[in-house]
Design a protein around this motif. Structure first.
Motif, PDB file in Angstrom:
ATOM      1  N   GLY A 469       0.814  -1.214   0.000  1.00  0.00           N
ATOM      2  CA  GLY A 469       0.000   0.000   0.000  1.00  0.00           C
ATOM      3  C   GLY A 469       0.843   1.257   0.000  1.00  0.00           C
ATOM      4  N   LEU A 470       1.924   1.257   0.775  1.00  0.00           N
ATOM      5  CA  LEU A 470       2.835   2.406   0.807  1.00  0.00           C
ATOM      6  C   LEU A 470       3.478   2.624  -0.553  1.00  0.00           C
ATOM      7  CD1 LEU A 470       4.569   4.558   2.287  1.00  0.00           C
ATOM      8  CD2 LEU A 470       6.141   2.720   2.891  1.00  0.00           C
ATOM      9  N   ASP A 471       3.955   1.545  -1.164  1.00  0.00           N
ATOM     10  CA  ASP A 471       4.645   1.667  -2.442  1.00  0.00           C
ATOM     11  C   ASP A 471       3.714   2.212  -3.522  1.00  0.00           C
ATOM     12  OD1 ASP A 471       7.260   1.099  -3.718  1.00  0.00           O
ATOM     13  OD2 ASP A 471       6.035  -0.171  -5.035  1.00  0.00           O
ATOM     14  N   ALA A 472       2.426   1.913  -3.419  1.00  0.00           N
ATOM     15  CA  ALA A 472       1.466   2.427  -4.394  1.00  0.00           C
ATOM     16  C   ALA A 472       1.309   3.939  -4.295  1.00  0.00           C
ATOM     17  CB  ALA A 472       0.113   1.743  -4.200  1.00  0.00           C
ATOM     18  N   LEU A 473       1.683   4.519  -3.154  1.00  0.00           N
ATOM     19  CA  LEU A 473       1.526   5.962  -2.925  1.00  0.00           C
ATOM     20  C   LEU A 473       2.851   6.720  -3.017  1.00  0.00           C
ATOM     21  CD1 LEU A 473      -0.877   5.798   0.153  1.00  0.00           C
ATOM     22  CD2 LEU A 473      -1.500   6.383  -2.198  1.00  0.00           C
ATOM     23  N   LYS A 474       3.904   6.067  -3.487  1.00  0.00           N
ATOM     24  CA  LYS A 474       5.237   6.670  -3.403  1.00  0.00           C
ATOM     25  C   LYS A 474       5.328   8.015  -4.135  1.00  0.00           C
ATOM     26  CE  LYS A 474       6.598   3.502  -7.103  1.00  0.00           C
ATOM     27  NZ  LYS A 474       7.267   2.211  -7.336  1.00  0.00           N
ATOM     28  N   ALA A 475       4.576   8.177  -5.222  1.00  0.00           N
ATOM     29  CA  ALA A 475       4.643   9.444  -5.954  1.00  0.00           C
ATOM     30  C   ALA A 475       4.051  10.600  -5.154  1.00  0.00           C
ATOM     31  CB  ALA A 475       3.913   9.312  -7.286  1.00  0.00           C
ATOM     32  N   ASP A 476       3.194  10.296  -4.192  1.00  0.00           N
ATOM     33  CA  ASP A 476       2.564  11.337  -3.372  1.00  0.00           C
ATOM     34  C   ASP A 476       3.323  11.596  -2.073  1.00  0.00           C
ATOM     35  OD1 ASP A 476       0.458  11.500  -5.228  1.00  0.00           O
ATOM     36  OD2 ASP A 476      -0.557   9.804  -4.270  1.00  0.00           O
ATOM     37  N   SER A 521       5.679   7.278   8.089  1.00  0.00           N
ATOM     38  CA  SER A 521       5.427   8.682   7.749  1.00  0.00           C
ATOM     39  C   SER A 521       6.623   9.354   7.092  1.00  0.00           C
ATOM     40  CB  SER A 521       5.051   9.459   9.011  1.00  0.00           C
ATOM     41  OG  SER A 521       6.122   9.432   9.938  1.00  0.00           O
ATOM     42  N   SER A 522       7.774   8.705   7.038  1.00  0.00           N
ATOM     43  CA  SER A 522       8.991   9.315   6.506  1.00  0.00           C
ATOM     44  C   SER A 522       8.894   9.429   4.986  1.00  0.00           C
ATOM     45  CB  SER A 522      10.209   8.458   6.896  1.00  0.00           C
ATOM     46  OG  SER A 522      11.408   9.122   6.579  1.00  0.00           O
ATOM     47  N   ARG A 523       9.139  10.613   4.453  1.00  0.00           N
ATOM     48  CA  ARG A 523       8.993  10.827   3.018  1.00  0.00           C
ATOM     49  C   ARG A 523      10.099  10.136   2.222  1.00  0.00           C
ATOM     50  NH1 ARG A 523       5.456  14.520   0.770  1.00  0.00           N
ATOM     51  NH2 ARG A 523       4.007  15.424   2.283  1.00  0.00           N
ATOM     52  N   LEU A 524       9.833   9.939   0.931  1.00  0.00           N
ATOM     53  CA  LEU A 524      10.635   9.054   0.099  1.00  0.00           C
ATOM     54  C   LEU A 524      11.384   9.805  -0.998  1.00  0.00           C
ATOM     55  CD1 LEU A 524       7.894   6.313  -0.463  1.00  0.00           C
ATOM     56  CD2 LEU A 524       9.557   6.453   1.408  1.00  0.00           C
ATOM     57  N   GLY A 525      12.421   9.143  -1.528  1.00  0.00           N
ATOM     58  CA  GLY A 525      13.158   9.653  -2.668  1.00  0.00           C
ATOM     59  C   GLY A 525      12.513   9.209  -3.965  1.00  0.00           C
ATOM     60  N   PRO A 526      13.224   9.304  -5.082  1.00  0.00           N
ATOM     61  CA  PRO A 526      14.599   9.776  -5.190  1.00  0.00           C
ATOM     62  C   PRO A 526      14.676  11.292  -5.284  1.00  0.00           C
ATOM     63  CG  PRO A 526      13.830   9.080  -7.329  1.00  0.00           C
ATOM     64  CD  PRO A 526      12.706   8.805  -6.367  1.00  0.00           C
ATOM     65  N   GLY A 527      15.914  11.786  -5.519  1.00  0.00           N
ATOM     66  CA  GLY A 527      16.124  13.211  -5.665  1.00  0.00           C
ATOM     67  C   GLY A 527      16.312  13.602  -7.113  1.00  0.00           C
ATOM     68  N   LEU A 528      17.029  14.692  -7.317  1.00  0.00           N
ATOM     69  CA  LEU A 528      17.234  15.236  -8.654  1.00  0.00           C
ATOM     70  C   LEU A 528      17.919  14.202  -9.551  1.00  0.00           C
ATOM     71  CD1 LEU A 528      17.032  17.839 -10.418  1.00  0.00           C
ATOM     72  CD2 LEU A 528      19.391  18.327  -9.707  1.00  0.00           C
ATOM     73  N   ARG A 529      17.390  14.031 -10.756  1.00  0.00           N
ATOM     74  CA  ARG A 529      17.923  13.096 -11.751  1.00  0.00           C
ATOM     75  C   ARG A 529      18.101  11.700 -11.159  1.00  0.00           C
ATOM     76  NH1 ARG A 529      19.077  15.561 -16.362  1.00  0.00           N
ATOM     77  NH2 ARG A 529      20.594  14.031 -17.097  1.00  0.00           N
ATOM     78  N   ARG A 530      17.119  11.330 -10.350  1.00  0.00           N
ATOM     79  CA  ARG A 530      17.011   9.999  -9.736  1.00  0.00           C
ATOM     80  C   ARG A 530      18.176   9.693  -8.795  1.00  0.00           C
ATOM     81  NH1 ARG A 530      15.126  10.317 -14.600  1.00  0.00           N
ATOM     82  NH2 ARG A 530      17.143  10.018 -15.604  1.00  0.00           N
ATOM     83  N   GLY A 531      18.765  10.725  -8.203  1.00  0.00           N
ATOM     84  CA  GLY A 531      19.840  10.533  -7.231  1.00  0.00           C
ATOM     85  C   GLY A 531      19.317   9.937  -5.928  1.00  0.00           C
ATOM     86  N   THR A 532      20.233   9.357  -5.145  1.00  0.00           N
ATOM     87  CA  THR A 532      19.874   8.706  -3.888  1.00  0.00           C
ATOM     88  C   THR A 532      19.421   9.734  -2.855  1.00  0.00           C
ATOM     89  OG1 THR A 532      21.463   6.938  -4.293  1.00  0.00           O
ATOM     90  CG2 THR A 532      20.724   7.223  -2.033  1.00  0.00           C
ATOM     91  N   LYS A 533      18.185   9.635  -2.444  1.00  0.00           N
ATOM     92  CA  LYS A 533      17.594  10.468  -1.392  1.00  0.00           C
ATOM     93  C   LYS A 533      16.522   9.646  -0.700  1.00  0.00           C
ATOM     94  CE  LYS A 533      19.607  14.566  -1.875  1.00  0.00           C
ATOM     95  NZ  LYS A 533      20.255  15.322  -0.791  1.00  0.00           N
TER      96      LYS A 533
END
Length: 843
Positions: A469-476, A521-533
């Protein structure tokens, strides 16, 4: 084995200059169109422009049509892929200003589409039309204009920057919500970022134009800022409700249609923290001995007189936010407590120095702590760093920013706040530690019909369904600005704390039984140009979850209230006149704990190597701390839980599934104690230095003979960190890339290790400013006495115009074989600069 404070980190022997290794090739060719098809597709736009340009009043005619390509109007040239040297070709046309480039979303036709932003004067428009017409007739362009030919061949669309570019769908919804039911003349504060112009005169003219438009609708400018160093020009303005509605509707005659504007966004709003479960003070903590800070906190006004903070902070409050902080001072007090002392449930781990504290928020009488609403927060942060360097924080190398703008989640484009941090980090040699951000949005567990079915399921199945369920919401659940900063370290919250009290209730409950995972509740990556975040996960309290009592399918909600059963213990504001303690949870707390760890690493290094740390340049100190904070991070086998959920058929390419794991874990979980000292079976070595343009160094890593004695699991890991100059507006935003080259086959044989997939892929790791490599196996090494293996670090060819400056870096390397008690001593025997002898203090 547990860490041993009597086994300090070891200084790597000096490196050798070596020849650079060849780098990998570039991407594939971009799609190109047939010339006749291009003339048919885009010819009408250029023909209409050509017809108008022939008139005497061409400029007026073009500006009157909001959909035309016009002088001083930001133009978008959308292409199928990168155009080499295009910015240089733009400079050949007088009166044409290159305003930036961005990635577009890939589709089935184009893997890496982009667009270029240009601001033309009237003469430049005429020259562009002339180039198009010449290419359309015979397929050629004049000498030195070849990139324009490539642009015409790859052109997908050409248009002006419009209202939909200036106001995102998310922000349109936000604006509609805030003015819902408000009278037309009520004012609302928003931020307007202008198209950055290199000319100060052009910038002033643009700002005057927007000020006049705002005044016409009954509003006014509150604050403005122009920072050429990172291409920033913005206005904070009060705008009427009627104008906000027109902006949300993308009315061409509103500010959304104003040519000088790049974007319109909500005013920055900070993220609050939750605290609860008050306790009395339990013990005194020692005062720092050194008044010179190396760490700083930018946060809300704290309770300076709290016994855990008193005489430990160097407060610099030039805006006198202290006088406005009349409410409950929760955020800054908690962050200061964690930076100074860590989790108060842990054994005392005092830092050696006072901490510089700059208030940038305050507690009003009611509600959450706020930024100063009369200033652009980005300008506040820039001014704060410049003032700190000039006055009370001349030696500061770490700045804690447990702050985030909840109105600005990352959406693929670097935020202006992140751009500011990237500039400041490189210019002043500062490591910013930034919280990833939290979200309390519920997670639908679609595998179950209702709460009863979920509660009846096996705990392992529950955990898998929750993660699905979490992975389905990763874009949000993307990072909050400025966590997308390339030079900063972004910190997420590990579901971990040191509370020993056991909660006996049925709800709330842990989402992942007996698994190392981030807080839900911790927000997810990635960062700019798919960098590790985020790069690292530090303890953020064991945040439980609860079920929405009526939702079907069931919805899980992160439990917002910390307690003595879960959470980090911190200093609390006074209640009924009495000072005390309470608990907090989340990425803000995890970030402050990371800052506390960074300070402890510095203290350990300064104690062991005063002769090296004292004269070390600030930027190298900061880069070294950056490397060491991430160096001991690992996935702790969490990928064995995550991968079957995101890749149930095990058919995803290893780059793909590791990228998806990295979105949640970054480089992994960090146990602070492992970052500060070594152990009998683990030797961590460090180095700092600089790399000139295309420079390359080899460090000889001593390999202990013990690795040849058994076929036990062993690991070699290396972490390289640096701060890059930036190129705002360019796809090559990160101007400098460093890398750790792969170990050669003979080195792998000597150490008895191989490449590991339990880490982000090399391509993702190398997208940021920290590279983390792990080699692991259980082979007997082929080691001669005193053997070493070369570890090569090098600076890749600079992207764009070469940067003349040598780039400071920090490097950490560890050799570990659990249970092999001779590892540290054997490595230390081959180290030239020995740490100062450890002196045990008798209690």
């Amino acid at each position: 084995m547990p860490h041993d404070p009597e086994k300090p980190l070891l200084r790597l022997n000096n490196p050798r200059d070596v020849a650079r290794r060849a780098s990998g090739g570039g991407g594939g060719q971009a799609r190109r169109f047939d010339r006749n098809a291009q003339v048919q597709a885009h010819g009408p736009v250029f023909r209409q422009l050509s017809n108008v340009l022939s008139r005497q009043d061409a400029a007026l005619q073009l500006r009157a049509d909001a959909n035309s390509l016009a002088p001083e109007r930001l133009l978008v040239f959308e292409v199928t892929g990168s155009i080499q040297n295009f910015a240089n070709a733009v400079a050949r046309i007088s009166g044409l200003e290159f305003a930036g480039e961005e990635e577009l979303e890939a589709d089935e036709l184009d893997k890496n589409p982009e667009f270029y932003l240009l601001v033309p004067q009237l003469g430049a428009l005429r020259e562009i039309v002339s180039l198009w017409e010449g290419w359309g007739r015979n397929g050629t362009v004049p000498r030195n204009y070849t990139p324009w030919r490539d642009l015409f061949q790859q052109l997908r669309a050409v248009r002006p920057w419009g209202p939909a570019d200036r106001v995102s769908p998310r922000n349109r919804d936000y604006f509609r919500a805030i003015v819902d039911g408000a009278p037309d003349n009520e004012l609302f504060r928003i931020e307007i970022e202008l198209v950055f112009r290199g000319s100060e005169a052009a910038s002033r003219s643009a700002e005057d134009d927007i000020a006049a438009r705002i005044a016409e609708t009954g509003g006014q400018i509150i604050h403005s800022s122009r920072r050429a160093a990172f291409a920033y020009h913005a206005i904070l303005a009060d705008v009427s409700a009627v104008e906000i509605r027109r902006i949300a509707d993308l009315d061409l005659h509103s500010l959304a249609g104003a040519d000088p504007i790049a974007s319109i966004v909500p005013q920055s709003v900070g993220t609050p923290i939750e605290t609860a479960d008050r306790l009395g003070l339990d013990a005194a903590r020692p005062l720092p001995a050194n008044p010179e800070p190396i760490a700083a906190i930018f946060d809300a006004v704290p309770v300076q007189a709290h016994p855990l903070l008193d005489d430990r902070l160097t407060i610099d409050d030039p805006d006198d936010l202290e006088a406005r902080a009349v409410g409950t001072r929760v955020h800054g007090t908690a962050m200061a407590s964690l930076v100074l002392h860590g989790d108060l449930n842990e054994q005392p781990s005092p830092v050696s120095r006072r901490v510089y504290f700059r208030p940038v928020m305050y507690a009003p009488a009611l509600g959450d702590e706020l930024f100063d609403s009369d200033k652009l927060v980005i300008d506040v942060i820039v001014e704060a760093v410049m003032r700190m360097r000039a006055e009370g924080g001349t030696q500061v190398i770490v700045v804690n920013l447990s702050l985030g703008d909840r109105t600005k989640p990352f959406a693929g484009k670097i935020s202006t706040w992140a751009r500011a941090l990237d500039y400041l980090a490189f210019t002043y040699g500062i490591l910013f530690l930034v919280s990833a951000g939290n979200t309390g949005d519920g997670i639908t567990v679609a595998d179950y019909a209702d709460a009863a079915a979920f509660q009846a399921a096996d705990p392992a199945d529950q955990a898998s369904s929750i993660f699905r369920g979490l992975d389905a919401l990763k874009a949000d659940r993307r990072l909050l600005a400025p966590a997308d900063s390339v030079n900063a370290l972004t910190i997420g919250a590990w579901h971990r704390d040191s509370s020993q009290e056991v909660f006996r209730g049925a709800s709330p409950f842990p989402p992942y039984a007996d698994r190392e995972m981030p807080n839900l509740s911790s927000r997810l990556g990635p960062g700019l140009r798919r960098g590790t975040k985020p790069e690292a996960l530090f303890a953020g309290g064991r945040q439980p979850v609860r079920l929405d009592p009526v939702a079907a399918p069931p919805v899980l909600i992160s439990h917002p209230n910390p307690s003595r059963y879960w959470g980090l213990k911190v200093a609390a504001p006074p209640e009924n006149g009495a000072m005390g303690l309470h608990f907090t949870i989340g990425t803000s707390a995890a970030t402050a704990l990371a800052t506390h760890t960074a300070h402890r690493i510095f203290d350990a290094l300064e104690t062991a190597y005063p002769q090296l740390i004292g004269p070390m340049p600030l930027a190298q100190r900061a880069a070294l701390l950056k490397a060491l904070l991430v160096h001991c991070a690992s996935w702790r086998d969490a990928e064995t839980f995550i991968r079957p959920i995101i890749d149930p058929t095990t058919t995803l390419h290893h780059e793909h599934w590791r990228r998806e794991v990295c979105r949640h874990l970054g480089y992994g979980f960090v146990d602070p104690e492992d970052a500060i000292a070594c152990a009998a079976d683990r030797a961590t070595m460090w180095a700092t230095g600089t790399l000139p343009v295309e420079g390359s160094l080899a460090f000889d890593i001593p390999i202990p003979a013990t690795l040849a004695a058994s076929a036990n699991i062993r690991e070699v890991r290396a972490t390289l960190a640096w701060f890059t100059p930036i190129r705002p507006g360019h796809l090559a935003y990160r101007a400098v890339k460093l890398k750790i080259d792969s170990l050669q086959p003979d080195s792998l044989e000597i150490a008895g290790v191989g490449t590991s997939t339990s880490q982000p892929s090399n391509s993702q790791s190398e997208s940021g400013t920290i590279v983390h490599r792990r080699w692991r196996d259980a082979r007997i090494g082929t080691i001669a006495n005193g053997a070493s293996i070369p570890l090569q670090v090098q600076r890749e060819k600079d992207q764009g115009t070469p940067i003349d400056e040598a780039i400071p870096f920090g490097l950490a390397v560890t050799i570990e074989m659990p249970g092999a008690a001779q590892i540290y001593d054997q490595v230390r025997a081959n180290i030239q600069i020995q740490p100062r002898a450890f002196v045990r203090v008798q209690g």
